[in-house]
Motif scaffolding. Structure first.
Motif, PDB file in Angstrom:
ATOM      1  N   PHE A  79      -7.937 -13.013 -31.383  1.00  0.00           N
ATOM      2  CA  PHE A  79      -7.767 -14.101 -30.318  1.00  0.00           C
ATOM      3  C   PHE A  79      -7.096 -13.242 -29.427  1.00  0.00           C
ATOM      4  O   PHE A  79      -6.229 -12.129 -29.435  1.00  0.00           O
ATOM      5  N   VAL A  80      -7.268 -13.598 -28.241  1.00  0.00           N
ATOM      6  CA  VAL A  80      -6.658 -13.022 -27.055  1.00  0.00           C
ATOM      7  C   VAL A  80      -5.304 -13.967 -26.792  1.00  0.00           C
ATOM      8  O   VAL A  80      -5.465 -15.135 -26.510  1.00  0.00           O
ATOM      9  N   ARG A  81      -4.288 -13.147 -26.843  1.00  0.00           N
ATOM     10  CA  ARG A  81      -3.095 -14.095 -26.945  1.00  0.00           C
ATOM     11  C   ARG A  81      -2.797 -14.301 -25.223  1.00  0.00           C
ATOM     12  O   ARG A  81      -2.439 -13.270 -24.691  1.00  0.00           O
ATOM     13  N   LEU A  82      -2.617 -15.472 -24.934  1.00  0.00           N
ATOM     14  CA  LEU A  82      -2.186 -15.875 -23.676  1.00  0.00           C
ATOM     15  C   LEU A  82      -0.670 -16.371 -23.552  1.00  0.00           C
ATOM     16  O   LEU A  82      -0.425 -17.286 -24.240  1.00  0.00           O
ATOM     17  N   VAL A  83      -0.068 -15.669 -22.602  1.00  0.00           N
ATOM     18  CA  VAL A  83       1.340 -16.160 -22.514  1.00  0.00           C
ATOM     19  C   VAL A  83       1.586 -17.209 -21.750  1.00  0.00           C
ATOM     20  O   VAL A  83       0.803 -17.359 -20.591  1.00  0.00           O
ATOM     21  N   ASN A  84       1.985 -18.397 -22.134  1.00  0.00           N
ATOM     22  CA  ASN A  84       2.145 -19.755 -21.380  1.00  0.00           C
ATOM     23  C   ASN A  84       2.589 -19.645 -20.148  1.00  0.00           C
ATOM     24  O   ASN A  84       1.679 -20.124 -19.240  1.00  0.00           O
ATOM     25  N   SER A  85       3.452 -18.789 -19.825  1.00  0.00           N
ATOM     26  CA  SER A  85       4.307 -18.951 -18.339  1.00  0.00           C
ATOM     27  C   SER A  85       3.270 -17.994 -17.404  1.00  0.00           C
ATOM     28  O   SER A  85       3.442 -18.075 -16.277  1.00  0.00           O
ATOM     29  N   GLU A  86       2.255 -17.332 -18.085  1.00  0.00           N
ATOM     30  CA  GLU A  86       1.399 -16.216 -17.101  1.00  0.00           C
ATOM     31  C   GLU A  86       0.026 -16.890 -16.966  1.00  0.00           C
ATOM     32  O   GLU A  86      -0.460 -16.443 -16.305  1.00  0.00           O
ATOM     33  N   PHE A  87      -0.150 -17.971 -17.464  1.00  0.00           N
ATOM     34  CA  PHE A  87      -1.331 -18.432 -17.521  1.00  0.00           C
ATOM     35  C   PHE A  87      -1.701 -19.268 -16.317  1.00  0.00           C
ATOM     36  O   PHE A  87      -0.987 -19.977 -15.730  1.00  0.00           O
ATOM     37  N   ALA A  88      -2.868 -18.988 -15.394  1.00  0.00           N
ATOM     38  CA  ALA A  88      -3.179 -19.683 -14.227  1.00  0.00           C
ATOM     39  C   ALA A  88      -4.476 -20.136 -14.304  1.00  0.00           C
ATOM     40  O   ALA A  88      -5.396 -19.062 -14.462  1.00  0.00           O
ATOM     41  N   ALA A  89      -4.905 -21.444 -14.030  1.00  0.00           N
ATOM     42  CA  ALA A  89      -6.143 -21.590 -14.040  1.00  0.00           C
ATOM     43  C   ALA A  89      -7.294 -20.973 -13.086  1.00  0.00           C
ATOM     44  O   ALA A  89      -8.312 -20.592 -13.401  1.00  0.00           O
ATOM     45  N   ASP A  90      -6.656 -20.589 -11.958  1.00  0.00           N
ATOM     46  CA  ASP A  90      -7.262 -19.803 -10.949  1.00  0.00           C
ATOM     47  C   ASP A  90      -7.532 -18.634 -11.310  1.00  0.00           C
ATOM     48  O   ASP A  90      -8.367 -17.549 -10.733  1.00  0.00           O
ATOM     49  N   LYS A  91      -7.031 -17.806 -12.508  1.00  0.00           N
ATOM     50  CA  LYS A  91      -7.203 -16.475 -12.775  1.00  0.00           C
ATOM     51  C   LYS A  91      -7.464 -16.554 -14.324  1.00  0.00           C
ATOM     52  O   LYS A  91      -7.566 -15.426 -14.917  1.00  0.00           O
ATOM     53  N   ALA A  92      -8.476 -17.459 -14.542  1.00  0.00           N
ATOM     54  CA  ALA A  92      -8.603 -17.452 -16.047  1.00  0.00           C
ATOM     55  C   ALA A  92     -10.164 -16.959 -16.365  1.00  0.00           C
ATOM     56  O   ALA A  92     -10.547 -17.135 -17.365  1.00  0.00           O
ATOM     57  N   GLU A  93     -11.041 -16.766 -15.203  1.00  0.00           N
ATOM     58  CA  GLU A  93     -12.254 -16.201 -15.378  1.00  0.00           C
ATOM     59  C   GLU A  93     -12.644 -15.191 -16.347  1.00  0.00           C
ATOM     60  O   GLU A  93     -13.594 -14.962 -17.019  1.00  0.00           O
ATOM     61  N   ARG A  94     -11.538 -14.273 -16.262  1.00  0.00           N
ATOM     62  CA  ARG A  94     -11.551 -13.056 -17.614  1.00  0.00           C
ATOM     63  C   ARG A  94     -11.616 -13.393 -18.774  1.00  0.00           C
ATOM     64  O   ARG A  94     -11.916 -12.522 -19.551  1.00  0.00           O
ATOM     65  N   TYR A  95     -11.319 -14.813 -19.417  1.00  0.00           N
ATOM     66  CA  TYR A  95     -11.163 -15.013 -20.510  1.00  0.00           C
ATOM     67  C   TYR A  95     -12.484 -16.300 -20.767  1.00  0.00           C
ATOM     68  O   TYR A  95     -12.356 -16.746 -21.762  1.00  0.00           O
TER      69      TYR A  95
END
Length: 686
Positions: free
Chosen positions: A127-143
């Motif tokens: 799994f790629v671990r996503l930090v909640n506070s750093e997640f942004a829908a407009d920056k999620a293309e890389r995942y």
């Protein structure tokens, strides 16, 4: 051999011989994958035969990944009947596209695929671990398309489409609130008294944008409409509430129809939702009176004799009405309030077949004959000055209070669809009676409006100008009608259709009235945003004598539980989702309010709170050189001090909760003064 078999054999031959391109290099760092024909290799991570289009996700393993964290290592392979297994390593040749049209719908896909299974039973990519506070829908293309797992719980923010689509909206950082619950379009700081202009609109829009960035959809891996059974309902309560959480959740980060979606995984990685319910009404300390405001969800009783269905706004059948009636009565009985203001009850007068009489009859059958009666506003057919099919009403316990004078309906013309209803009451429980004015309101909704009432895109919805006029008329009604009738202390409750920082509430603040709830006190959810349309607004002489809480039995629950959707499956043994608004409960103690229980947790918080979450207000950071402190509490709109304390920081800090127990929930301005030290801080009492 037929031409079709020859063509397929050619694909398989090409698939075996052409060198594979890494998925990451196809995905790239831009907004869309590089279109063209490619051969790729990857591990099958998820199979979704019920999606439209159906297919499976593959992800590069470590050996084939491009090593660039800015590019996605996964892609969706479209296949009508996927004949692969999770853990298969496959070699796929096909055409890559990523656009808004079908079958891509904004997600990188491989169409017309030919593939071979290289091996089976392979370990899945980490799994790629996503930090909640750093997640942004407009920056999620890389995942996109990859296996992801969030490092902290996700919070359910919307369950509206749970039945229809099997979807929940979730947030990476707690509830998503209506922007105008915290941000005032024309006051900064908020909780002011200006009710015109858009000087703070940028902050409203920024808050809304932040909500969007931290939100995504938890899908059910299917495109089926009205899936059976309804997914994600918990085993105990058969619900999933707004505010429920999902811990250690992993899934495949997909994209379609303009939203990022977490497609669920099977087995041990399947989503598990933690649900809690407020099984009993909120507790209060010692009270002289308990009041309530309750939206009864278009309570229409047909013709009052078992017929007359479908009704214009309420139940469509007699059986549905009995389900609605049972749940509403159960909620009222459990609230056990001495005075209840009702909204959304049929405006068909006060006769023997009227909806209000039907409700009182049913309630008294449940709690005891003669326990409640209704305030008779004097019209047997319909409420005076009411142009709507519903009206405001008041129930009360004649053994606890008695009316002082006749009921009062706002008579101003052309302002209210559903005019406020007021009654002054005298208490009976003590030898020396107390007097209290009570008003129930239902302002114009946000759902429509034209001209000046059109949605101004400032976060306040449609018909805000109408609600502002209604707020001004309510203030005049209080000052010129209710006060002269003998009420010096007044509670004005109901559905204002305005969030905490919106103009109608500011108009009442400007008139010296006090919204006695904090902005975190919610009562309604709309399009995944939590807010409070329902308030208890009090005269300032009641601050310190009231406590206001909301019983969250409705707004957090999914609409699938409503009587008109659940039908025969309606749970008539609980009050949950008997309406779409939460009831407001108001405790009154004329000698001063006290919290319920001596061990209650701190109710004072820094306002506005930091992004990381609520921060308790304390005096721990006051320097020792300040010596003894003077600590003053005042309302944000100015006026006299409500509380003044003096002592060392340690003494005041240890007793702060008890010292402020009598203050109503809401926002206060705290001023601290010591030797060479002064600080002003806004705090919120929950």
């Amino acid at each position: 051999m037929t031409p079709k078999l020859l063509f397929y054999s050619a694909i398989l031959l090409a698939t075996r011989t052409v060198s594979a391109t890494s998925i990451g290099s196809i995905q790239g760092t831009g907004a869309a994958a590089k279109a063209g024909s490619y051969t790729v290799e990857g591990i099958v991570t998820g199979i979704y035969a019920d999606l439209k289009p159906a297919g499976f996700y593959i992800q590069d393993d470590k050996a084939t990944a491009d090593g660039n964290p800015a590019t996605s290592d996964a892609i969706f392979v479209i296949q009508a009947d996927p004949n692969v297994k999770v853990g298969d390593k496959v070699r796929v040749t096909g055409v890559v596209r990523e656009d808004d049209a079908a079958p891509s719908f904004g997600q990188a896909v491989i169409t017309d695929p030919g593939f071979v299974v290289i091996s089976s039973g392979n370990a899945l990519p980490d799994f790629v671990r996503l930090v909640n506070s750093e997640f942004a829908a407009d920056k999620a293309e890389r995942y996109e398309g990859m296996r992801v797992q969030f490092t902290a719980p996700l919070t359910v923010t919307d369950n509206y489409f749970l039945k229809q689509r099997g979807e929940l909206t979730v947030s990476t950082e707690g509830l998503t609130y209506q922007a105008t619950q915290f941000i005032d379009p024309n006051d900064n700081p908020a909780t002011g008294t200006n009710s015109s202009g858009t000087s703070n609109l940028a902050a409203v829009l920024a808050y809304q944008a932040a909500n969007d960035r931290r939100s995504l959809v938890l899908d059910d891996g299917s495109s089926a409409t009205n899936p059976t059974p309804t997914p994600y309902l918990d085993a105990r309560f058969h619900t999933v509430r707004v505010g429920s959480t999902l811990s250690n959740i992993g899934g495949i980060l997909a994209y379609s129809y303009g939203r990022w979606r977490l497609q669920p995984l099977a087995g041990a990685d399947a989503p598990v939702i933690n649900v809690t319910r407020p099984l009993t009404p909120p507790a209060f300390g010692p009270l002289d009176l308990k009041l309530a405001s309750f939206n009864v969800f278009n309570y229409f009783n047909g013709d009052g004799a078992g017929g007359g269905f479908p009704t214009p706004r309420g139940a469509k059948t007699a059986a549905d009405f009995q389900r609605q009636r049972t749940k509403i009565i159960l909620a009222l009985a459990q609230m056990n309030a001495d005075i209840v203001g009702l909204t959304e009850i049929e405006n068909d007068g006060n006769g023997s077949t009227a909806a209000i009489q039907d409700l009182v009859d049913g309630l008294n059958k449940a709690v005891g004959a003669g326990t409640y009666i209704f305030v008779n506003d004097g019209n047997a057919e319909r409420q005076t000055n009411n142009t709507d099919l519903i009206h405001c009403a008041i129930l009360y316990k004649p053994g606890v209070v008695a009316p002082l004078g006749p009921p009062m309906v706002a008579t101003v013309q052309g302002v209210f669809e559903r005019p406020p209803l007021a009654q002054v009451f005298v208490t009976k429980r003590k030898e020396r009676p107390d007097t209290l004015g009570f008003i129930v309101n239902h302002f114009k909704s946000k759902s429509s409006g034209s001209g000046p009432d059109a949605d101004q895109n400032d976060g306040q919805g449609g018909s805000n100008a109408r609600r502002k006029a209604q707020a001004r008329a309510l203030v005049e009604f209080i000052n010129k009608t209710v006060r002269p009738a003998g009420a010096t202390r007044i509670v004005s409750a109901g559905d204002y259709n305005a969030n905490y920082e919106e103009d109608p509430i500011d108009i009442m603040r400007a008139a010296g009235l006090v919204p006695a709830t904090p902005p975190t006190s919610a009562s309604y959810v709309f399009k995944g945003l939590t807010g409070s349309l329902d308030h208890a607004v009090v005269t300032p002489n009641l601050v310190g004598f009231v406590d206001v809480q909301k019983w969250h039995i409705n707004s957090a629950e999914p609409p699938v539980l409503e009587y008109d959707q659940a039908g025969e499956a309606t749970d008539i043994t609980t009050p949950f989702r008997c309406s779409d608004h939460d009831p407001v409960l108001i405790g009154v103690n004329f000698a001063g309010i006290r919290n319920a229980g001596s061990g209650r947790a701190n109710r004072l918080f820094v306002y506005p709170g930091p992004a990381a979450g609520p921060q308790a207000f304390s005096l721990a950071d006051v320097p020792a050189s300040a010596g003894a402190l003077t600590l003053d509490f005042a309302m944000p709109q100015g006026g006299l001090r409500l509380l003044s304390l003096h002592g060392t920081p340690a003494l005041l800090g240890s007793q702060l909760n008890s010292y402020t127990a009598h203050l109503a929930p809401g926002i206060y301005v705290v001023t601290l003064r010591g030797q060479n030290y002064q600080k002003t801080q806004r705090v919120m009492k929950e």
